[in-house]
Write a protein that holds these residues in place. Sequence first.
Motif, mmCIF file in Angstrom:
data_model
loop_
_atom_site.group_PDB
_atom_site.id
_atom_site.type_symbol
_atom_site.label_atom_id
_atom_site.label_comp_id
_atom_site.label_asym_id
_atom_site.label_seq_id
_atom_site.Cartn_x
_atom_site.Cartn_y
_atom_site.Cartn_z
ATOM 1 N N UNK A 1 0.985 -1.143 -0.072
ATOM 2 C CA UNK A 1 -0.136 0.134 -0.224
ATOM 3 C C UNK A 1 1.009 1.208 0.093
ATOM 4 N N UNK A 2 1.992 1.191 0.672
ATOM 5 C CA UNK A 2 2.721 2.221 0.768
ATOM 6 C C UNK A 2 3.710 2.621 -0.502
ATOM 7 N N UNK A 3 3.924 1.519 -1.118
ATOM 8 C CA UNK A 3 4.583 1.550 -2.329
ATOM 9 C C UNK A 3 3.724 2.060 -3.498
ATOM 10 N N UNK A 4 2.143 1.937 -3.311
ATOM 11 C CA UNK A 4 1.191 2.360 -4.117
ATOM 12 C C UNK A 4 1.004 3.927 -4.062
ATOM 13 N N UNK A 5 1.011 4.448 -2.789
ATOM 14 C CA UNK A 5 1.065 5.878 -2.496
ATOM 15 C C UNK A 5 2.240 6.449 -2.952
ATOM 16 N N UNK A 6 3.360 5.788 -2.941
ATOM 17 C CA UNK A 6 4.731 6.386 -3.338
ATOM 18 C C UNK A 6 4.614 6.722 -4.703
ATOM 19 N N UNK A 7 4.043 5.849 -5.550
ATOM 20 C CA UNK A 7 3.881 5.792 -7.111
ATOM 21 C C UNK A 7 2.948 6.971 -7.264
ATOM 22 N N UNK A 8 1.894 7.300 -6.667
ATOM 23 C CA UNK A 8 1.016 8.473 -6.727
ATOM 24 C C UNK A 8 1.587 9.612 -6.565
ATOM 25 N N UNK A 9 2.360 9.720 -5.326
ATOM 26 C CA UNK A 9 3.138 11.081 -5.240
ATOM 27 C C UNK A 9 4.165 11.229 -6.286
ATOM 28 N N UNK A 10 5.009 10.096 -6.720
ATOM 29 C CA UNK A 10 5.480 10.425 -7.802
ATOM 30 C C UNK A 10 5.099 11.236 -9.139
ATOM 31 N N UNK A 11 3.835 10.593 -9.506
ATOM 32 C CA UNK A 11 3.132 11.275 -10.477
ATOM 33 C C UNK A 11 2.675 12.616 -10.313
ATOM 34 N N UNK A 12 2.231 12.811 -8.931
ATOM 35 C CA UNK A 12 1.902 14.299 -8.472
ATOM 36 C C UNK A 12 3.013 15.289 -8.494
ATOM 37 N N UNK A 13 4.309 14.915 -8.236
ATOM 38 C CA UNK A 13 5.407 15.730 -8.283
ATOM 39 C C UNK A 13 5.627 16.203 -9.577
ATOM 40 N N UNK A 14 5.487 15.426 -10.530
ATOM 41 C CA UNK A 14 5.713 15.815 -11.849
ATOM 42 C C UNK A 14 4.763 16.650 -12.568
ATOM 43 N N UNK A 15 3.683 17.030 -12.148
ATOM 44 C CA UNK A 15 2.822 18.045 -12.644
ATOM 45 C C UNK A 15 3.490 19.272 -12.579
ATOM 46 N N UNK A 16 3.254 19.740 -13.881
ATOM 47 C CA UNK A 16 4.160 21.144 -14.201
ATOM 48 C C UNK A 16 3.832 22.403 -13.440
ATOM 49 N N UNK A 17 2.346 22.413 -12.668
ATOM 50 C CA UNK A 17 2.140 23.339 -11.823
ATOM 51 C C UNK A 17 2.909 23.580 -10.594
ATOM 52 N N UNK A 18 3.368 22.400 -10.222
ATOM 53 C CA UNK A 18 4.245 22.218 -8.977
ATOM 54 C C UNK A 18 5.617 22.639 -9.009
#
Length: 235
Positions: free
Chosen positions: A207-224
Amino acid sequence: MTSLADQDLDSLGGPLSILTRQKRDHERLDRLLHRLDRSAPGVEEQTTLQAIARLVFPHAFAEESVLWPEARRVLPDGEALTLQVEQEHQEVNELWTSLEDLPPGSPERAEALARLTTVLREDVRDEEDELLPRLQEAVGVRRLRLLGVAWEAVRRTAPTRPHPVVSRRPPGNALAALTLTVLDRSRDVLESGARRFPHLHVQASRASDGLAAVAGRVEHAGLLRRGEDPSTHRD
């Protein structure tokens, strides 16, 4: 101009002052870094690193969101002073991320840990010896206390893990805050539960690895990445 290390509680502006809060966290970090030096590779070292992460990343995020914009507003050379600290924060994020791929006890990991310790100590000295005393000279005690309250509120609701892709400045870091905080703190809960209930370790880890993958995708959003100084990121 007197370093925070040489000032007492009254000089710093009392318990609510941002200077007092910063010095308190820096003293705790120093104790944790000494513990890290004595930690054996493996579980002991990782436990100490987790404690450092839970201190360092919310602390730095609150600085970047509350303190450094104020320094840039009131200090003539605030841009240069805060940029140096932001670059140190970025290197800490990158070093921390690299540790995930380095096996315990390896020379490469030992080198990364040594550099991490050096950068963290340099960051404390840059803040306590120059940036924060300069801020102290520029604003009154009432403002230092208001900044302390705002910084504490952000720190308590900030991400708890490294995010090297996200901007070190508003608005990018502010836009990232809510999502990454929820993901990071959810991972913290899962990992804490796995330590308390070892039979759930596999499920919690997945579950933690799944959330880490989501965080990785969020990080790469251009707005951030909006608002950052180009020299902060090296990729």
